[in-house]
Motif scaffolding. Structure first.
Motif, short mmCIF file in Angstrom:
data_model
loop_
_atom_site.label_atom_id
_atom_site.label_comp_id
_atom_site.label_asym_id
_atom_site.label_seq_id
_atom_site.Cartn_x
_atom_site.Cartn_y
_atom_site.Cartn_z
N GLU A 1 0.79 -1.23 0.00
CA GLU A 1 0.00 0.00 0.00
C GLU A 1 0.83 1.30 0.00
O GLU A 1 0.47 2.24 -0.69
N PRO A 2 1.97 1.37 0.72
CA PRO A 2 2.67 2.66 0.74
C PRO A 2 3.09 3.16 -0.65
O PRO A 2 3.40 4.33 -0.82
N PHE A 3 3.12 2.28 -1.64
CA PHE A 3 3.62 2.67 -2.97
C PHE A 3 2.69 3.70 -3.60
O PHE A 3 1.49 3.49 -3.72
N ASP A 4 3.30 4.85 -4.00
CA ASP A 4 2.52 5.96 -4.57
C ASP A 4 2.85 6.07 -6.06
O ASP A 4 3.96 6.45 -6.43
N VAL A 5 1.90 5.75 -6.90
CA VAL A 5 2.15 5.76 -8.35
C VAL A 5 2.39 7.17 -8.89
O VAL A 5 2.84 7.33 -10.02
N TYR A 6 2.09 8.20 -8.07
CA TYR A 6 2.32 9.59 -8.50
C TYR A 6 3.66 10.14 -7.97
O TYR A 6 3.99 11.30 -8.20
N SER A 7 4.41 9.31 -7.23
CA SER A 7 5.71 9.74 -6.69
C SER A 7 6.82 9.28 -7.62
O SER A 7 6.98 8.07 -7.87
N ASP A 8 7.61 10.24 -8.11
CA ASP A 8 8.76 9.88 -8.96
C ASP A 8 9.68 8.90 -8.24
O ASP A 8 10.13 7.91 -8.83
N LEU A 9 9.96 9.17 -6.97
CA LEU A 9 10.91 8.34 -6.24
C LEU A 9 10.41 6.90 -6.11
O LEU A 9 11.19 5.95 -6.22
N LEU B 1 8.15 -11.67 -4.56
CA LEU B 1 7.51 -12.18 -3.35
C LEU B 1 8.19 -13.44 -2.83
O LEU B 1 8.34 -14.42 -3.56
N ASP B 2 8.62 -13.38 -1.58
CA ASP B 2 9.05 -14.57 -0.89
C ASP B 2 7.81 -15.41 -0.61
O ASP B 2 6.69 -14.89 -0.64
N SER B 3 8.00 -16.66 -0.28
CA SER B 3 6.84 -17.57 -0.14
C SER B 3 5.83 -17.09 0.90
O SER B 3 4.66 -17.37 0.81
N ASN B 4 6.31 -16.31 1.89
CA ASN B 4 5.38 -15.90 2.96
C ASN B 4 4.95 -14.44 2.84
O ASN B 4 4.34 -13.89 3.75
N GLU B 5 5.29 -13.78 1.73
CA GLU B 5 4.95 -12.36 1.58
C GLU B 5 3.68 -12.21 0.74
O GLU B 5 3.53 -12.87 -0.29
N LYS B 6 2.79 -11.34 1.20
CA LYS B 6 1.53 -11.11 0.46
C LYS B 6 1.66 -9.95 -0.52
O LYS B 6 0.91 -9.85 -1.48
N CYS B 7 2.59 -9.02 -0.23
CA CYS B 7 2.80 -7.89 -1.14
C CYS B 7 4.27 -7.49 -1.07
O CYS B 7 4.98 -7.85 -0.13
N ALA B 8 4.71 -6.76 -2.08
CA ALA B 8 6.11 -6.35 -2.16
C ALA B 8 6.21 -4.85 -1.91
O ALA B 8 5.55 -4.06 -2.59
N ASP B 9 7.03 -4.47 -0.93
CA ASP B 9 7.24 -3.04 -0.66
C ASP B 9 8.38 -2.56 -1.55
O ASP B 9 9.55 -2.77 -1.27
N LEU B 10 8.00 -1.90 -2.64
CA LEU B 10 9.00 -1.37 -3.57
C LEU B 10 8.95 0.15 -3.60
O LEU B 10 9.23 0.78 -4.61
N SER B 11 8.62 0.74 -2.46
CA SER B 11 8.59 2.20 -2.35
C SER B 11 9.99 2.73 -2.04
O SER B 11 10.87 1.99 -1.58
N TYR B 12 10.17 4.03 -2.25
CA TYR B 12 11.44 4.67 -1.90
C TYR B 12 11.65 4.61 -0.39
O TYR B 12 12.77 4.34 0.08
N ASP B 13 10.61 4.81 0.39
CA ASP B 13 10.72 4.69 1.84
C ASP B 13 11.14 3.27 2.23
O ASP B 13 11.87 3.08 3.21
N GLY B 14 10.67 2.29 1.46
CA GLY B 14 11.03 0.90 1.72
C GLY B 14 12.53 0.66 1.58
O GLY B 14 13.16 0.08 2.47
N ILE B 15 13.11 1.14 0.49
CA ILE B 15 14.56 0.94 0.31
C ILE B 15 15.36 1.80 1.27
O ILE B 15 16.39 1.38 1.81
N MET B 16 14.85 3.01 1.56
CA MET B 16 15.58 3.87 2.51
C MET B 16 15.57 3.27 3.91
O MET B 16 16.54 3.40 4.66
N GLY B 17 14.49 2.59 4.27
CA GLY B 17 14.44 1.93 5.57
C GLY B 17 15.55 0.90 5.72
O GLY B 17 16.17 0.77 6.79
#
Length: 473
Positions: free
Chosen positions: A255-263, A314-330
């Motif tokens: 959900e955090p992924f923002d399709v309107y965010s360049d990053l 997705l790993d076998s136990n993941e329901k969604c993939a966090d591919l947001s900029y905040d995700g990688i920065m974390g």
């Protein structure tokens, strides 16, 4: 409730053990060169430590730290040469010096085998964490000085080594180090073997994804290349025309992924291109072809590409993939030594090399949405506002001026590249100065000579063996 919480934490721990999608992809591209399958299990490899200066270039800095190295003396006879495999941006392991072509050459010459670990990687931790204040002592020059101190110390202290010739060997970044060490400390080593060495530092490294695409086309076919190009272009177009929610659903983005965010968009497409780069860079016979088969099995370009990516995201136990900029920065803002090497390596790129594998060329199939600005923004957000475009460009220029770029001016270094390897584009490719091995990828020439080698691979391994014989005379 406690029981359920325990299960949740166990599942969470399992997911973290495999790392985020960012860590998994990054590790594949930056892992220790593949270990040889033929190992001498009987050899006892010692794990040892040597004191190093924190800063070799500042006499007023008196702090020291313990650098890890491994030693295999099973083949060694007093007075014989010292063969050192250099660690790069990975954790060292004993298998590197218990088998393979380097081991076979050591056997021929009764050499002592060593494997050094690069500062800030593996267990070689100069300071307690990777904060911006502490990470500033991570540089190739400091690491080369560590190696110089290691060589002089072991030659003084190890029985029968005082007059021994030294040969250094490395793959990928540690192959770069082999070449640069021979330039800066020419008298300490008789010769070196540099497999897959990038030597030219460059901020906007567009060639990397160009060669990635060429290798996919060469091994997997033009229909596969075209399908990847079309599938990614369609995703870009959907995001640009307010259909980003469909892309989010298709790729199961969190959900955090923002399709309107360049990053966020840049993070997604950078990661997509890196997944394909991992396939190419680590290619063994049939690997690229296998991925292309999966992609071509989809009912359309979009479905074929998305289906393959989902399996990777997705790993076998993941329901969604966090591919947001905040995700990688974390992941990257974590300053602990947690086994993930992304924070250290990206610091080196911001401070010394660039090597940002961008979408700046149209001659590649991965789209237009991972520009150089994405990577330089990350540098400033991670390591401080001084890491702007001008600063990074100046640092990269300094690296090339100091080490000579594609004209390092060194003698007795044997350079090899796999023709499929995208890093080849930043290395010496002149046939008079380097050996390009057709249909092989990154650091694939360390195994013992075998019947499965192509004629070109076998000839290259025989050539380095000949050179080592000359160097250790």
């Amino acid at each position: 409730m406690k029981f359920l919480l325990g299960i949740s934490l166990a599942v969470l721990a399992l997911g973290q053990a495999n790392g985020s999608i960012f860590e998994r992809t990054f590790k594949r591209i930056h892992e220790e060169p593949p270990l040889t399958t033929s190992q001498s299990r009987a050899d006892v490899v010692q794990t040892l430590w040597i004191e190093q200066k924190l800063d070799h270039f500042n006499e007023s800095e008196t702090r020291t730290w313990q650098m890890r190295y491994m030693l295999n003396d099973a083949l060694y006879q007093s007075g014989a040469p010292l063969f050192i495999y250099l660690g790069g941006e990975w954790e060292i392991s004993a298998g590197r010096i218990t088998g393979g072509h380097l081991y076979d050459m050591a056997k021929e010459h009764n050499a002592l085998l060593a494997y050094t670990e690069h500062r800030y990687y593996g267990q070689s931790k100069p300071l307690p964490d990777l904060s911006n204040e502490n990470i500033k002592y991570l540089s190739v020059n400091q690491s080369l000085a560590d190696l110089a101190h290691f060589i002089t110390t072991i030659k003084q202290n190890h029985e029968g080594l005082s007059d021994s010739k030294v040969i250094i060997v490395g793959g990928s970044y540690s192959a770069t180090m082999v070449t640069w060490f021979k330039k800066v400390y020419p008298d300490l080593v008789a010769g070196g073997w540099a497999s897959s060495a990038p030597l030219f530092a460059k901020v906007n490294f567009v060639e990397y994804k160009e060669v990635t695409g060429q290798s996919i086309e060469q091994m997997g076919g033009s229909a596969c290349y075209k399908r990847i190009e079309n599938g990614i272009a369609e995703m870009e177009s959907m995001i640009a025309t307010k259909r980003g929610a469909e892309v989010k659903a298709l790729l199961k983005l969190c959900e955090p992924f923002d399709v309107y965010s360049d990053l966020d968009v840049w993070t997604l497409f950078s990661e997509i291109s890196d997944i394909f780069a991992g396939v190419v860079q680590t290619h063994n016979a049939g690997q690229i072809e296998g991925v292309c088969q999966k992609i071509m099995a989809g009912s359309s370009d979009l479905i074929g590409v998305a289906g393959y990516l989902l399996d990777e995201f997705l790993d076998s136990n993941e329901k969604c993939a966090d591919l947001s900029y905040d995700g990688i920065m974390g992941v990257l803002l974590d300053t602990s030594y947690n086994g993930n090497i992304m924070r250290q390596w990206i610091f080196q790129t911001c401070n010394e090399y660039g090597w940002y594998q961008t979408s700046g060329s149209s001659a590649q199939p991965f789209g237009t949405k991972f520009p150089v600005t994405y990577y330089t923004t990350m540098c400033a957000d991670l390591y401080g506002s001084q890491y702007g475009n001008e600063f990074i460009s100046n640092q990269v220029s300094t690296t090339n001026q100091y080490f000579g770029g594609l004209s390092p001016g060194v003698e007795n270094v044997y350079l090899t590249h796999g023709q499929l390897d995208p890093w080849r584009a930043m290395g010496i490719q002149d046939a008079d100065q380097a050996t390009i091995i057709p249909e092989y990828a990154h650091c694939k020439d360390f195994n013992s000579i075998s019947s499965s080698d192509t004629a070109e691979m076998k000839a290259s391994k025989e050539r380095i063996a000949e050179l080592v014989r000359e160097w250790v005379k």
